[in-house]
Design an enzyme around this catalytic site. Structure first.
Site, PDB file in Angstrom:
ATOM      1  N   ALA A  14      -5.149   5.971  -9.907  1.00 57.13           N
ATOM      2  CA  ALA A  14      -5.665   5.100  -8.975  1.00 57.13           C
ATOM      3  C   ALA A  14      -7.181   4.955  -9.449  1.00 57.13           C
ATOM      4  CB  ALA A  14      -5.827   5.998  -7.453  1.00 57.13           C
ATOM      5  N   GLU A  15      -7.720   3.884  -8.911  1.00 56.59           N
ATOM      6  CA  GLU A  15      -9.092   3.545  -9.325  1.00 56.59           C
ATOM      7  C   GLU A  15      -9.683   2.853  -8.339  1.00 56.59           C
ATOM      8  OE1 GLU A  15      -8.993   1.424 -13.132  1.00 56.59           O
ATOM      9  OE2 GLU A  15     -11.353   1.648 -13.220  1.00 56.59           O
ATOM     10  N   CYS A  17     -13.748   1.848  -6.225  1.00 56.76           N
ATOM     11  CA  CYS A  17     -15.071   1.261  -6.626  1.00 56.76           C
ATOM     12  C   CYS A  17     -15.908   2.713  -6.957  1.00 56.76           C
ATOM     13  CB  CYS A  17     -15.654   1.303  -5.109  1.00 56.76           C
ATOM     14  SG  CYS A  17     -14.966  -0.132  -4.265  1.00 56.76           S
ATOM     15  N   PHE A  18     -15.589   3.787  -6.581  1.00 57.33           N
ATOM     16  CA  PHE A  18     -16.534   5.040  -7.073  1.00 57.33           C
ATOM     17  C   PHE A  18     -15.882   5.962  -8.077  1.00 57.33           C
ATOM     18  CE2 PHE A  18     -17.961   3.729  -2.964  1.00 57.33           C
ATOM     19  CZ  PHE A  18     -19.396   3.704  -3.218  1.00 57.33           C
ATOM     20  N   ALA A  19     -14.336   6.050  -8.288  1.00 63.86           N
ATOM     21  CA  ALA A  19     -14.022   6.989  -8.859  1.00 63.86           C
ATOM     22  C   ALA A  19     -12.454   6.561  -9.504  1.00 63.86           C
ATOM     23  CB  ALA A  19     -13.617   8.078  -7.928  1.00 63.86           C
ATOM     24  N   LYS A  20     -12.046   7.388 -10.583  1.00 61.38           N
ATOM     25  CA  LYS A  20     -10.930   6.887 -11.368  1.00 61.38           C
ATOM     26  C   LYS A  20     -10.164   8.336 -11.002  1.00 61.38           C
ATOM     27  CE  LYS A  20     -11.465   3.895 -15.210  1.00 61.38           C
ATOM     28  NZ  LYS A  20     -11.734   3.916 -16.501  1.00 61.38           N
ATOM     29  N   ILE A  21      -8.822   8.114 -10.944  1.00 59.22           N
ATOM     30  CA  ILE A  21      -8.143   9.329 -10.516  1.00 59.22           C
ATOM     31  C   ILE A  21      -7.147   9.353 -11.888  1.00 59.22           C
ATOM     32  CG2 ILE A  21      -6.334  10.782  -9.150  1.00 59.22           C
ATOM     33  CD1 ILE A  21      -9.202  10.386  -7.974  1.00 59.22           C
ATOM     34  N   LYS A  36     -10.663  13.903 -11.332  1.00 53.82           N
ATOM     35  CA  LYS A  36     -11.127  12.975 -10.555  1.00 53.82           C
ATOM     36  C   LYS A  36     -12.422  12.582 -11.225  1.00 53.82           C
ATOM     37  CE  LYS A  36     -12.532  11.580  -5.851  1.00 53.82           C
ATOM     38  NZ  LYS A  36     -12.453  11.637  -4.527  1.00 53.82           N
ATOM     39  N   ASP A 127     -13.012  11.704   6.902  1.00 57.20           N
ATOM     40  CA  ASP A 127     -12.311  10.286   6.184  1.00 57.20           C
ATOM     41  C   ASP A 127     -10.723  10.491   6.231  1.00 57.20           C
ATOM     42  OD1 ASP A 127     -11.946   7.900   5.236  1.00 57.20           O
ATOM     43  OD2 ASP A 127     -12.620   8.633   2.970  1.00 57.20           O
TER      44      ASP A 127
HETATM   45  N1  LIG Z   1      -4.266  15.130  -7.164  1.00 54.25           N
HETATM   46  C1  LIG Z   1      -3.820  13.990  -7.058  1.00 54.25           C
HETATM   47  N2  LIG Z   1      -2.353  13.821  -7.395  1.00 54.25           N
HETATM   48  C2  LIG Z   1      -2.064  12.376  -7.361  1.00 54.25           C
HETATM   49  N3  LIG Z   1      -2.644  11.427  -6.876  1.00 54.25           N
HETATM   50  C3  LIG Z   1      -3.741  11.573  -6.347  1.00 54.25           C
HETATM   51  C4  LIG Z   1      -4.599  13.042  -6.474  1.00 54.25           C
HETATM   52  N4  LIG Z   1      -5.877  12.688  -6.123  1.00 54.25           N
HETATM   53  C5  LIG Z   1      -5.853  11.331  -5.774  1.00 54.25           C
HETATM   54  N5  LIG Z   1      -4.595  10.806  -5.724  1.00 54.25           N
HETATM   55  C6  LIG Z   1      -4.625   9.271  -5.796  1.00 54.25           C
HETATM   56  O1  LIG Z   1      -5.724   8.813  -5.908  1.00 54.25           O
HETATM   57  C7  LIG Z   1      -6.247   7.918  -4.485  1.00 54.25           C
HETATM   58  C8  LIG Z   1      -7.746   8.199  -4.573  1.00 54.25           C
HETATM   59  O2  LIG Z   1      -8.097   9.611  -4.499  1.00 54.25           O
HETATM   60  P1  LIG Z   1      -9.530   9.952  -3.774  1.00 54.25           P
HETATM   61  O3  LIG Z   1      -9.336   9.580  -2.166  1.00 54.25           O
HETATM   62  O4  LIG Z   1      -9.654  11.277  -3.991  1.00 54.25           O
HETATM   63  O5  LIG Z   1     -10.506   8.914  -4.349  1.00 54.25           O
HETATM   64  P2  LIG Z   1     -11.872   8.211  -3.759  1.00 54.25           P
HETATM   65  O6  LIG Z   1     -12.336   7.552  -4.712  1.00 54.25           O
HETATM   66  O7  LIG Z   1     -12.657   8.996  -2.890  1.00 54.25           O
HETATM   67  O8  LIG Z   1     -11.030   7.322  -2.763  1.00 54.25           O
HETATM   68  P3  LIG Z   1     -11.782   6.390  -1.407  1.00 54.25           P
HETATM   69  O9  LIG Z   1     -13.089   6.666  -1.531  1.00 54.25           O
HETATM   70  O10 LIG Z   1     -11.133   5.267  -1.456  1.00 54.25           O
HETATM   71  O11 LIG Z   1     -11.163   7.295  -0.393  1.00 54.25           O
HETATM   72  C9  LIG Z   1      -5.355   8.940  -3.660  1.00 54.25           C
HETATM   73  O12 LIG Z   1      -5.211   7.846  -2.240  1.00 54.25           O
HETATM   74  C10 LIG Z   1      -4.082   8.964  -4.154  1.00 54.25           C
HETATM   75  O13 LIG Z   1      -3.275   7.998  -4.335  1.00 54.25           O
END
Ligand SMILES: Nc1ncnc2c1ncn2[C@@H]1O[C@H](COP(=O)(O)OP(=O)(O)OP(=O)(O)O)[C@@H](O)[C@H]1O
Length: 362
Positions: A14-15, A17-21, A36, A127
């Site tokens: 996932a990608e 605005c703030f982070a890439k997973i 993350k 959240d």
């Molecule tokens: N450990 C993981 N295993 C599988 N998928 C994951 C994992 N962690 C995150 N993801 C995927 O990545 C997405 C974004 O993760 P996360 O919410 O931690 O990031 P974020 O940048 O804080 O998102 P946002 O700010 O939009 O809520 C999750 O909705 C999920 O689909």
């Protein structure tokens, strides 16, 4: 360090605005992990450390995503490592009509336990949404809460969470003016839990925003919740009185009256979704005597999104999956469906029901 020092990046999960997973292989231990990677330009190291710290410290709860004791910085990112959820998040697992009642109960129980644990430590998640619940088994017997980026200690003054769905924002926060701060309280998680529950049961949030002036769906629910009317809002009509009682407690407009996050466990033994056949104006409520909830069908749903032709096609497919192949002997089909319905409910009266759906198959 750089990612390449120790990790092979296999996939971007996932990608935002703030982070890439990132799904990665940690070469020294040959293990699959998720990294993350938070853009260093868009967050402070303090905020990053706070998220990592809360996630790591809460990890030992069975329904909270495990973060590993691994955090590092690259040129562009602050990074921490966590376990991989093989089935992604809830948002990618819910169909347009939501999930089966049994699955919803399991999810609700696990999440209320995870959030109850956080609240017992005086932490508020802030959240909660379907994207922040990760799935570990296809039958939802193991789901875990993730994303502790907005997690805050109870009682601190905070700003609204940015970048979340308006439908998840509790009414008391919608009413705030820009940049106004408010006290962070666990009842905002209770509100979001109520929204999530509706979302997994139906596939959609109950309204666009909890604004009783602008949003008719919310205004209808609020009147019902405040007992100004006994009319159950249309979008809640499929639910049992017990579940409605539960919804009323989570989705109370006045935060002071809202229930604790663990309230839902009192409703686990109740039926949540009632089986309605709204085929004719005299639609009968059919409450099956047995517990096979798969036998619940919604024919000619009020909220049906399918066109006439699509409905016909879908109905034909359904009939053929029950061994009633096309061309169909309508009399035979009708008799078999009547028989089946009367086994569901002794009170079913074939004279009253026109079962319009059968005509669609003709
Ligand atoms: N450990 C993981 N295993 C599988 N998928 C994951 C994992 N962690 C995150 N993801 C995927 O990545 C997405 C974004 O993760 P996360 O919410 O931690 O990031 P974020 O940048 O804080 O998102 P946002 O700010 O939009 O809520 C999750 O909705 C999920 O689909």
């Amino acid at each position: 360090m750089t990612f390449a020092d120790q990790y092979n990046i296999e996939k971007t999960l996932a990608e935002g605005c703030f982070a890439k997973i990132l799904l990665c292989r940690h070469r020294p231990t040959n293990t699959t992990v998720v990294l993350k990677a938070v853009h260093a330009e868009l967050t402070t190291i303090k905020e990053f450390q706070k998220e990592f710290h809360y996630n790591y410290e809460l990890s030992h709860h069975h329904h909270i995503l495990s973060a590993y004791a691994v955090a590092f910085q690259t040129k562009d990112y602050y990074v921490f490592a966590m376990e991989h959820a093989p089935y992604g998040d809830l948002a990618s697992n819910i169909g347009p009509n939501g999930l089966h009642e049994t699955a919803c109960k399991q999810i609700a129980e696990q999440l209320s336990s995870a959030l109850g644990f956080m609240h017992s430590k005086n932490l508020v998640h802030r959240d909660l949404k379907i994207e922040n619940v990760l799935v570990f088994t296809p039958d939802f017997t193991r789901v875990k809460l993730c994303d502790f980026g907005a997690t805050t200690k109870k009682g601190l003054l905070v700003h609204k969470v940015k970048h979340t769905w308006t439908s998840c924002v509790p009414p008391e926060q919608l009413e705030l003016i820009k940049n106004e701060r408010f006290q962070c309280l666990p009842i905002s998680d209770s509100w979001q839990f109520g929204i999530l529950l509706y979302n997994i049961l139906t596939g959609n949030p109950p309204w666009q925003s909890a604004d009783w002036v602008k949003d008719q769906a919310y205004s209808n629910f609020m009147k019902y919740e405040q007992r100004k009317t006994t009319k159950v809002p249309d979008s809640f009509r499929r639910f049992s009185p017990r579940l409605m009682r539960c919804f009323r407690k989570y989705l109370t407009h006045d935060p002071e009256d809202r229930c604790k996050i663990t309230e839902v466990v009192k409703y686990m033994k109740d039926r949540w979704v009632e089986c309605r056949i709204s085929a004719s104006k005299s639609a009968t409520l059919i409450a099956p005597h047995h517990h096979d909830q798969d036998s619940c069908i919604y024919l000619n749903q009020r909220e049906g999104r399918l066109s006439g032709d699509e409905s016909k096609l879908r109905f034909k497919r359904m009939m053929s999956s029950y061994g009633l192949d096309i061309p169909i002997d309508q009399t035979m089909v009708r008799r078999r469906v009547w028989d089946w319905l009367s086994t569901c409910d002794g009170n079913f009266d074939p004279e009253i029901e026109s079962l319009h759906a059968l005509d669609m198959a003709q």
